[in-house]
Design an enzyme around this catalytic site. Structure first.
Site, PDB file in Angstrom:
ATOM      1  N   ASP A 109       0.826  -1.208   0.000  1.00 27.95           N
ATOM      2  CA  ASP A 109       0.000   0.000   0.000  1.00 27.95           C
ATOM      3  C   ASP A 109       0.864   1.265   0.000  1.00 27.95           C
ATOM      4  O   ASP A 109       1.963   1.263   0.556  1.00 27.95           O
ATOM      5  CB  ASP A 109      -0.919  -0.021   1.240  1.00 27.95           C
ATOM      6  CG  ASP A 109      -2.110   0.924   1.103  1.00 27.95           C
ATOM      7  OD1 ASP A 109      -2.333   1.447  -0.004  1.00 27.95           O
ATOM      8  OD2 ASP A 109      -2.806   1.125   2.106  1.00 27.95           O
ATOM      9  N   ARG A 136       0.200   7.739  -2.603  1.00 26.24           N
ATOM     10  CA  ARG A 136       0.829   8.780  -1.787  1.00 26.24           C
ATOM     11  C   ARG A 136       2.288   9.007  -2.174  1.00 26.24           C
ATOM     12  O   ARG A 136       2.791  10.120  -2.159  1.00 26.24           O
ATOM     13  CB  ARG A 136       0.720   8.416  -0.292  1.00 26.24           C
ATOM     14  CG  ARG A 136      -0.623   8.790   0.310  1.00 26.24           C
ATOM     15  CD  ARG A 136      -0.892   8.058   1.588  1.00 26.24           C
ATOM     16  NE  ARG A 136      -1.310   6.676   1.328  1.00 26.24           N
ATOM     17  CZ  ARG A 136      -1.487   5.762   2.272  1.00 26.24           C
ATOM     18  NH1 ARG A 136      -1.260   6.074   3.536  1.00 26.24           N
ATOM     19  NH2 ARG A 136      -1.893   4.562   1.943  1.00 26.24           N
ATOM     20  N   GLU A 161     -12.517  -4.217  -4.429  1.00 28.03           N
ATOM     21  CA  GLU A 161     -13.007  -2.853  -4.192  1.00 28.03           C
ATOM     22  C   GLU A 161     -12.235  -1.818  -5.021  1.00 28.03           C
ATOM     23  O   GLU A 161     -12.688  -0.682  -5.184  1.00 28.03           O
ATOM     24  CB  GLU A 161     -12.892  -2.498  -2.700  1.00 28.03           C
ATOM     25  CG  GLU A 161     -13.893  -3.222  -1.808  1.00 28.03           C
ATOM     26  CD  GLU A 161     -13.609  -4.717  -1.635  1.00 28.03           C
ATOM     27  OE1 GLU A 161     -12.419  -5.103  -1.612  1.00 28.03           O
ATOM     28  OE2 GLU A 161     -14.574  -5.501  -1.555  1.00 28.03           O
ATOM     29  N   ASN A 162     -11.081  -2.213  -5.543  1.00 25.34           N
ATOM     30  CA  ASN A 162     -10.266  -1.258  -6.302  1.00 25.34           C
ATOM     31  C   ASN A 162     -10.889  -0.875  -7.657  1.00 25.34           C
ATOM     32  O   ASN A 162     -10.470   0.098  -8.287  1.00 25.34           O
ATOM     33  CB  ASN A 162      -8.839  -1.778  -6.513  1.00 25.34           C
ATOM     34  CG  ASN A 162      -7.989  -1.746  -5.254  1.00 25.34           C
ATOM     35  OD1 ASN A 162      -7.125  -2.608  -5.049  1.00 25.34           O
ATOM     36  ND2 ASN A 162      -8.208  -0.760  -4.389  1.00 25.34           N
TER      37      ASN A 162
END
Ligand code: IPE
Ligand code: IPE
Ligand code: MG
Length: 259
Positions: free
Chosen positions: A37, A41, A84-85
């Site tokens: 993950d 970012r 869910e992506n």
């Protein structure tokens, strides 16, 4: 633990502030799972697109695979795309699908050199045809590799996996291939995508998030968790060793009272 000369060379770095001699050979995780993950970012911090972040994330995975091989970890399972992506912007989903379609072939020299056997978990049949072909080819080309089994979780959701297992078991029951008294934990686990893989020993999540995000709910029942703030594209071989050193200090009691 005496690392092989090859492994020592791989891990040697003048700035590595890690005590490799503290690694205990008998306490390595057999099955390591990683929630990769923080690509978005990482990219944002550099003024790049999220897609660039995913491309950079491949480097993190190469690093993880090579380091796991050097440490003789036999099973590695990584979360690459969740059910869910799909809710992400179309351009980002497209980039990820393109990477899945192209990267396996590109990484084949590394997969061969390290004798990595590929495996895929998730609803693979619902993925674009080009991705399915790439995965099928990857399976075929690595089927005889023996060093490590790398399972890529793509279009994977743990709740969906559990519901699917229930459906398959009910079918088997209805057709009298399964008797109610034979439905135990092992029979259930055999209907999961992870059939044949041992339970997870250590779960690493990067980017400082403290959640599972629908990953391996069943398989993680007694796993140890290690969460690091490092963003996935920056994940290094040393981060892996840090996680393992932390894991080796834990007392895994499995409900008992320990030593
Ligand atoms: C993980 O990085 C990769 C995938 C989910 C495919 P993210 O894309 O979730 O990165 P962040 O969490 O937005 O930083
Ligand atoms: C989990 O990360 C899925 C993958 C790493 C592939 P997400 O970034 O999708 O998880 P949430 O949305 O933060 O829970
Ligand atoms: Mg994320």
């Amino acid at each position: 633990m005496p690392l092989s000369t090859d492994a020592l060379a791989f891990f040697s770095h003048p700035d590595a502030d890690i005590d490799f001699s503290a690694l205990q050979a008998e306490l390595f995780p057999r099955h390591l799972a990683v929630i990769m993950d923080g690509n978005g970012r990482w990219a944002k911090a550099r003024g790049l697109s999220r897609s660039e972040g995913h491309k950079a994330g491949i480097r993190g995975l190469q690093e993880l695979v090579e380091a796991s091989v050097k440490l003789n970890i036999p099973y590695l399972t990584v979360y690459a795309f969740s059910t869910e992506n799909w809710s992400r912007p179309q351009i980002e989903v497209n980039t990820l699908m393109k990477l899945f379609a192209k990267e396996i072939e590109k990484q084949m020299p590394l997969l061969t050199k390290n004798q990595v056997k590929l495996n895929f978990i998730g609803d693979i049949e619902s993925l674009p045809k080009a991705v399915q072909q790439s995965f099928e080819q990857g399976l075929e080309q690595t089927k005889d590799h023996k060093q490590i089994t790398l399972s890529l979780a793509v279009n994977y959701g743990s709740r969906q996996e559990i519901v699917r297992a229930a459906q398959r078991l009910i079918q088997a029951y209805a057709s009298k291939d399964l008797l109610l008294e034979n439905l135990d934990e092992e029979a259930f686990a055999n209907e999961l995508f992870t059939k044949g893989l041992p339970d997870i020993d250590l779960l690493i999540r990067t980017s400082g998030e403290y959640r599972l995000s629908n990953f391996l709910l069943w398989q993680i029942a007694y796993a140890e968790f290690y969460i690091t703030d490092v963003l996935w594209p920056d994940f290094s071989r040393y981060d892996l060793v840090r996680a393992i050193l932390s894991y080796q200090k834990r007392e895994r009691r499995f409900g008992s009272i320990g030593a």
